[in-house]
Design a protein around this motif. Structure first.
Motif, PDB file in Angstrom:
ATOM      1  N   GLN A   8       0.845  -1.192   0.000  1.00 14.14           N
ATOM      2  CA  GLN A   8       0.000   0.000   0.000  1.00 14.14           C
ATOM      3  C   GLN A   8       0.883   1.245   0.000  1.00 14.14           C
ATOM      4  N   GLY A  16      10.113  -2.998   8.507  1.00 14.52           N
ATOM      5  CA  GLY A  16       9.299  -4.221   8.473  1.00 14.52           C
ATOM      6  C   GLY A  16       8.943  -4.585   7.046  1.00 14.52           C
ATOM      7  N   ASN A  17       8.510  -3.582   6.257  1.00 12.85           N
ATOM      8  CA  ASN A  17       8.200  -3.844   4.842  1.00 12.85           C
ATOM      9  C   ASN A  17       9.445  -4.358   4.124  1.00 12.85           C
ATOM     10  N   TYR A 142     -11.771  -6.151   1.059  1.00 11.43           N
ATOM     11  CA  TYR A 142     -10.354  -5.952   0.735  1.00 11.43           C
ATOM     12  C   TYR A 142      -9.640  -7.253   0.329  1.00 11.43           C
ATOM     13  N   GLN A 146      -7.448  -8.423  -3.051  1.00 10.40           N
ATOM     14  CA  GLN A 146      -6.097  -8.980  -2.965  1.00 10.40           C
ATOM     15  C   GLN A 146      -6.011 -10.322  -3.706  1.00 10.40           C
ATOM     16  N   ASP A 149      -5.800  -9.519  -7.307  1.00  5.88           N
ATOM     17  CA  ASP A 149      -4.452  -9.026  -7.667  1.00  5.88           C
ATOM     18  C   ASP A 149      -3.520 -10.154  -8.105  1.00  5.88           C
ATOM     19  N   GLY A 161       5.071 -10.640   4.047  1.00  4.13           N
ATOM     20  CA  GLY A 161       5.327 -10.840   5.469  1.00  4.13           C
ATOM     21  C   GLY A 161       4.226 -11.727   6.055  1.00  4.13           C
ATOM     22  N   ASP A 163       1.921 -11.274   8.177  1.00  5.90           N
ATOM     23  CA  ASP A 163       0.559 -10.743   8.364  1.00  5.90           C
ATOM     24  C   ASP A 163      -0.323 -10.922   7.130  1.00  5.90           C
ATOM     25  N   GLN A 164       0.275 -11.213   5.963  1.00  2.00           N
ATOM     26  CA  GLN A 164      -0.542 -11.347   4.751  1.00  2.00           C
ATOM     27  C   GLN A 164      -0.852 -12.801   4.395  1.00  2.00           C
ATOM     28  N   ALA A 202       9.835 -12.523   9.266  1.00  2.00           N
ATOM     29  CA  ALA A 202       8.438 -12.541   8.840  1.00  2.00           C
ATOM     30  C   ALA A 202       7.609 -11.480   9.561  1.00  2.00           C
ATOM     31  N   ILE A 204       8.496  -8.145  11.860  1.00  6.83           N
ATOM     32  CA  ILE A 204       9.329  -7.189  12.582  1.00  6.83           C
ATOM     33  C   ILE A 204       8.398  -6.373  13.478  1.00  6.83           C
ATOM     34  N   MET A 214       5.609  -3.715  13.583  1.00  6.80           N
ATOM     35  CA  MET A 214       6.017  -2.404  13.072  1.00  6.80           C
ATOM     36  C   MET A 214       5.071  -2.057  11.939  1.00  6.80           C
ATOM     37  N   LYS A 216       2.974   1.182   9.402  1.00  3.10           N
ATOM     38  CA  LYS A 216       2.865   2.567   8.943  1.00  3.10           C
ATOM     39  C   LYS A 216       1.802   3.325   9.724  1.00  3.10           C
TER      40      LYS A 216
HETATM   41  P1  TYM Z   1       1.370  -3.659   3.389  1.00  3.20           P
HETATM   42  O1  TYM Z   1       1.388  -2.459   2.509  1.00  3.20           O
HETATM   43  O2  TYM Z   1       0.830  -3.501   4.770  1.00  3.20           O
HETATM   44  O3  TYM Z   1       2.832  -4.250   3.531  1.00  3.20           O
HETATM   45  C1  TYM Z   1       3.661  -4.577   2.409  1.00  3.20           C
HETATM   46  C2  TYM Z   1       4.467  -5.831   2.715  1.00  3.20           C
HETATM   47  O4  TYM Z   1       5.251  -5.650   3.901  1.00  3.20           O
HETATM   48  C3  TYM Z   1       5.012  -6.714   4.821  1.00  3.20           C
HETATM   49  N1  TYM Z   1       5.094  -6.173   6.194  1.00  3.20           N
HETATM   50  C4  TYM Z   1       5.845  -6.695   7.168  1.00  3.20           C
HETATM   51  N2  TYM Z   1       6.663  -7.754   7.190  1.00  3.20           N
HETATM   52  C5  TYM Z   1       7.322  -8.022   8.358  1.00  3.20           C
HETATM   53  N3  TYM Z   1       7.172  -7.266   9.485  1.00  3.20           N
HETATM   54  C6  TYM Z   1       6.345  -6.189   9.504  1.00  3.20           C
HETATM   55  N4  TYM Z   1       6.216  -5.449  10.610  1.00  3.20           N
HETATM   56  C7  TYM Z   1       5.636  -5.864   8.309  1.00  3.20           C
HETATM   57  N5  TYM Z   1       4.745  -4.885   7.984  1.00  3.20           N
HETATM   58  C8  TYM Z   1       4.415  -5.100   6.685  1.00  3.20           C
HETATM   59  C9  TYM Z   1       3.588  -7.178   4.501  1.00  3.20           C
HETATM   60  O5  TYM Z   1       3.378  -8.503   4.944  1.00  3.20           O
HETATM   61  C10 TYM Z   1       3.565  -7.056   2.993  1.00  3.20           C
HETATM   62  O6  TYM Z   1       4.122  -8.193   2.385  1.00  3.20           O
HETATM   63  N6  TYM Z   1      -2.617  -6.106   1.656  1.00  3.20           N
HETATM   64  C11 TYM Z   1      -1.197  -5.857   1.436  1.00  3.20           C
HETATM   65  C12 TYM Z   1      -0.877  -5.311   0.062  1.00  3.20           C
HETATM   66  C13 TYM Z   1      -1.383  -6.168  -1.047  1.00  3.20           C
HETATM   67  C14 TYM Z   1      -0.843  -7.408  -1.497  1.00  3.20           C
HETATM   68  C15 TYM Z   1      -1.665  -7.792  -2.583  1.00  3.20           C
HETATM   69  C16 TYM Z   1       0.240  -8.181  -1.086  1.00  3.20           C
HETATM   70  C17 TYM Z   1      -2.458  -5.878  -1.831  1.00  3.20           C
HETATM   71  N7  TYM Z   1      -2.628  -6.858  -2.760  1.00  3.20           N
HETATM   72  C18 TYM Z   1      -1.410  -8.981  -3.266  1.00  3.20           C
HETATM   73  C19 TYM Z   1       0.479  -9.367  -1.788  1.00  3.20           C
HETATM   74  C20 TYM Z   1      -0.340  -9.761  -2.866  1.00  3.20           C
HETATM   75  C21 TYM Z   1      -0.730  -4.838   2.452  1.00  3.20           C
HETATM   76  O7  TYM Z   1      -1.487  -4.039   2.942  1.00  3.20           O
HETATM   77  O8  TYM Z   1       0.629  -4.857   2.660  1.00  3.20           O
END
Ligand code: TYM
Length: 351
Positions: A8, A16-17, A142, A146, A149, A161, A163-164, A202, A204, A214, A216
């Protein structure tokens, strides 16, 4: 192989990202490029394994947002991804809003996704909190977007990561049900995507609370390291990171029940490419007074070239627009057959 993933474009790209996802995107892009080259060198076909990475701007409207910030955030995140090593000549880099097939396929898949499946999504529960009735419908649906996508491009691998992972499982469920309901067994429309989650980073966690990831959306800037932070800011955030009064243990078990300490050691290990055990062999018995400056240094060393490139790239608006336009044209082409096959499988007449 078809690698697909998104991020996003809200707020800054944070550590983390980067450690959880983007670094893996770059590795997969480079490995794939290498594989394609080797295939051609061996006289094999030039069928390309491909990576598609996108800014999930359509997902971003599921929460309250400022339109001007979304527009500038989309370009900035494009610059950040390129600064991290995503190469628009090797990967297809684009934003969802320029590829209407994402929204179209989401609608088509809404007929297959079940309310009960979406009700179980933990991200919806977290983000809507106590205000479920006031949450947008987009926040609820949502995960179907995804799923669209990745299914649109027949993704085989999706680097994300931790969380997804649940959202990816839902995408597999939707694909499987759609194939079962509307396709012949030997001619499924959708490929089941595999999530690729890095074992070492995986999840952070926040620098202020070792039990929250962690993110945004955390109101405290001190909770995260942004990839654009300068050296002083990085060192300050690490020195102020929450810890406990104990020294570091020499073995991993000694980090049980110490989430903040575990998080900092995990970050050190992920950034240097060492294991947590290696890091503890080095720092076991030391206090945070010694460990934190060492962690700050390795972070600064890793992030300085990225933030330097980011600052240069984000000033060139025209170049960023061109990258996204070129990527979107390719993505529209790559998604066309699957979208057509989906309409057709559902019995929708399109002239
Ligand atoms: P988003 O934008 O929150 O995060 C992008 C990617 O970063 C990873 N991530 C983390 N990994 C480890 N520790 C953390 N603290 C951390 N915070 C974020 C997320 O797991 C992600 O891989 N819904 C998704 C975006 C999306 C998407 C998709 C991803 C939309 N369509 C299709 C994969 C496939 C999202 O909000 O990620």
């Amino acid at each position: 192989m078809r690698v697909v993933s998104g991020i996003q474009p809200t707020g800054n790209l944070h550590l983390g990202n980067y450690l959880g996802a983007i670094r893996n995107w770059v590795r997969m892009q480079d490995a794939m490029e290498e594989g394609n080259r080797a295939q051609v060198a061996e006289g094999g076909s030039a069928t390309k394994n491909e990576c598609l990475f996108f800014l999930a701007d359509l997902h971003a409207i599921s929460m309250a947002h400022d339109p001007a910030e979304l527009a500038s955030g989309t370009l900035e995140m494009t610059a950040a991804l390129v600064a991290c090593g995503i190469d628009p000549d090797k990967s297809i880099l684009f934003n969802q809003a320029q590829v209407p097939a994402h929204s179209e396929l989401q609608w088509l898949l809404n007929g297959t996704a079940r309310m009960g499946w979406l009700n179980r999504m933990t991200q919806f529960k977290d983000k809507s909190g106590k205000n479920r009735e006031g949450a947008s419908v987009a926040l609820f649906t949502y995960p179907v977007l995804q799923a669209a996508d990745v299914l649109l491009y027949q993704a085989t691998h999706v680097p994300v990561g931790d969380d997804q992972k649940q959202h990816l499982e839902l995408a597999r469920d939707i694909a499987q049900k759609f194939n079962g309901d509307f396709c012949d067994e030997d001619a499924p429309v959708f490929t089941l995507p595999e999530p690729i989650v890095p074992p070492e980073a995986a999840r952070i966690m926040s620098l202020r609370n070792g039990s929250a990831k962690m993110s945004k959306s955390d109101p405290s800037e001190m909770s995260r390291i942004n990839l654009a932070d300068d050296a002083d800011t990085i060192m300050k955030k690490i020195k102020k990171a929450k810890t406990d009064p104990e020294a570091l243990p020499s073995e991993k078990d000694g980090l049980d029940g110490r989430p903040e300490a575990l998080n900092l050691v995990t970050i050190y290990a992920a950034v240097t490419g060492e294991s947590v055990d290696d890091v503890l062999r080095q720092f076991g018995g030391e206090g945070f007074g010694a460990f934190k400056p060492a962690l700050g240094e390795v972070l600064i060393e890793t992030l300085a070239p990225i933030s330097q490139r980011f600052r240069e790239l984000k000033a060139d608006r025209e170049a960023l627009d061109a990258i996204l336009a070129r990527g979107a044209a390719k993505a529209r082409e790559r998604g066309r057959d699957t979208l057509d096959a989906t309409y057709s499988a559902l019995g929708l007449v399109r002239g």
